[in-house]
Motif scaffolding. Structure first.
Motif, PDB file in Angstrom:
ATOM      1  N   GLU A 131       0.839  -1.203   0.000  1.00 47.11           N
ATOM      2  CA  GLU A 131       0.000   0.000   0.000  1.00 47.11           C
ATOM      3  C   GLU A 131       0.876   1.255   0.000  1.00 47.11           C
ATOM      4  O   GLU A 131       0.597   2.210  -0.721  1.00 47.11           O
ATOM      5  N   GLY A 132       1.917   1.257   0.818  1.00 46.22           N
ATOM      6  CA  GLY A 132       2.836   2.396   0.845  1.00 46.22           C
ATOM      7  C   GLY A 132       3.506   2.601  -0.499  1.00 46.22           C
ATOM      8  O   GLY A 132       3.648   3.734  -0.964  1.00 46.22           O
ATOM      9  N   TYR A 133       3.917   1.499  -1.118  1.00 42.64           N
ATOM     10  CA  TYR A 133       4.533   1.570  -2.447  1.00 42.64           C
ATOM     11  C   TYR A 133       3.559   2.183  -3.448  1.00 42.64           C
ATOM     12  O   TYR A 133       3.933   3.067  -4.229  1.00 42.64           O
ATOM     13  N   LEU A 134       2.311   1.726  -3.414  1.00 49.02           N
ATOM     14  CA  LEU A 134       1.312   2.231  -4.373  1.00 49.02           C
ATOM     15  C   LEU A 134       1.055   3.726  -4.166  1.00 49.02           C
ATOM     16  O   LEU A 134       0.878   4.462  -5.133  1.00 49.02           O
ATOM     17  N   LYS A 142      -7.225  -8.073 -17.275  1.00 44.46           N
ATOM     18  CA  LYS A 142      -6.307  -6.945 -17.482  1.00 44.46           C
ATOM     19  C   LYS A 142      -6.007  -6.248 -16.150  1.00 44.46           C
ATOM     20  O   LYS A 142      -4.861  -5.892 -15.870  1.00 44.46           O
ATOM     21  N   GLN A 143      -7.038  -6.093 -15.314  1.00 42.88           N
ATOM     22  CA  GLN A 143      -6.854  -5.469 -13.999  1.00 42.88           C
ATOM     23  C   GLN A 143      -5.976  -6.338 -13.102  1.00 42.88           C
ATOM     24  O   GLN A 143      -5.127  -5.830 -12.369  1.00 42.88           O
ATOM     25  N   CYS A 144      -6.178  -7.661 -13.185  1.00 40.69           N
ATOM     26  CA  CYS A 144      -5.355  -8.588 -12.389  1.00 40.69           C
ATOM     27  C   CYS A 144      -3.894  -8.489 -12.794  1.00 40.69           C
ATOM     28  O   CYS A 144      -3.005  -8.445 -11.939  1.00 40.69           O
ATOM     29  N   LYS A 145      -3.656  -8.437 -14.083  1.00 38.07           N
ATOM     30  CA  LYS A 145      -2.277  -8.352 -14.564  1.00 38.07           C
ATOM     31  C   LYS A 145      -1.624  -7.056 -14.105  1.00 38.07           C
ATOM     32  O   LYS A 145      -0.476  -7.053 -13.659  1.00 38.07           O
ATOM     33  N   ALA A 146      -2.367  -5.957 -14.185  1.00 39.51           N
ATOM     34  CA  ALA A 146      -1.822  -4.667 -13.754  1.00 39.51           C
ATOM     35  C   ALA A 146      -1.496  -4.684 -12.263  1.00 39.51           C
ATOM     36  O   ALA A 146      -0.431  -4.217 -11.841  1.00 39.51           O
ATOM     37  N   ALA A 147      -2.383  -5.244 -11.451  1.00 42.15           N
ATOM     38  CA  ALA A 147      -2.146  -5.302 -10.005  1.00 42.15           C
ATOM     39  C   ALA A 147      -0.936  -6.173  -9.696  1.00 42.15           C
ATOM     40  O   ALA A 147      -0.094  -5.804  -8.858  1.00 42.15           O
ATOM     41  N   MET A 148      -0.830  -7.311 -10.374  1.00 46.52           N
ATOM     42  CA  MET A 148       0.329  -8.182 -10.152  1.00 46.52           C
ATOM     43  C   MET A 148       1.614  -7.498 -10.597  1.00 46.52           C
ATOM     44  O   MET A 148       2.656  -7.647  -9.948  1.00 46.52           O
ATOM     45  N   GLN A 149       1.553  -6.720 -11.672  1.00 47.19           N
ATOM     46  CA  GLN A 149       2.750  -6.026 -12.149  1.00 47.19           C
ATOM     47  C   GLN A 149       3.246  -5.020 -11.116  1.00 47.19           C
ATOM     48  O   GLN A 149       4.446  -4.910 -10.877  1.00 47.19           O
ATOM     49  N   TYR A 150       2.316  -4.309 -10.473  1.00 44.83           N
ATOM     50  CA  TYR A 150       2.722  -3.386  -9.409  1.00 44.83           C
ATOM     51  C   TYR A 150       3.431  -4.141  -8.282  1.00 44.83           C
ATOM     52  O   TYR A 150       4.430  -3.673  -7.749  1.00 44.83           O
ATOM     53  N   TYR A 151       2.916  -5.308  -7.938  1.00 39.74           N
ATOM     54  CA  TYR A 151       3.515  -6.089  -6.851  1.00 39.74           C
ATOM     55  C   TYR A 151       4.927  -6.564  -7.251  1.00 39.74           C
ATOM     56  O   TYR A 151       5.872  -6.437  -6.467  1.00 39.74           O
TER      57      TYR A 151
END
Length: 87
Positions: free
Chosen positions: A9-12, A71-80
């Motif tokens: 969360e801090g990273y985001l 697409k949303q799942c991929k984007a969220a995983m990419q942030y992680y």
């Protein structure tokens, strides 16, 4: 469940998110990925793009998500993955 969720969360919050993305939505999406895969996400199993691609194949094969959801799942995983790798 997401290991290191507070750090994520801090990273985001420090990362420039795309137009309609929010920290809460990304966290919800990543928790959804965890639930669909039946695993706890951590740096050990989601620490590289290869891991993300493997999970995307699993999610796509399961057929439970529509293309926009994938697409949303991929984007969220990419942030992680980016957080884990210090990007």
């Amino acid at each position: 469940m997401i290991k290191y969720q507070a750090e994520f969360e801090g990273y985001l919050k420090e990362t420039k998110l795309k137009g309609n993305e929010s920290v809460d939505d990304i966290i919800k999406t990543l928790n959804s990925v965890s639930k669909h895969l039946g695993i706890n996400l951590s740096a050990k199993n989601l620490g590289a793009n290869e891991d993300m691609n493997d999970f995307m194949k699993e999610l796509t094969t399961a057929g439970k998500l529509h293309p926009k959801g994938l697409k949303q799942c991929k984007a969220a995983m990419q942030y992680y993955v980016n957080m884990v790798n210090g990007l």
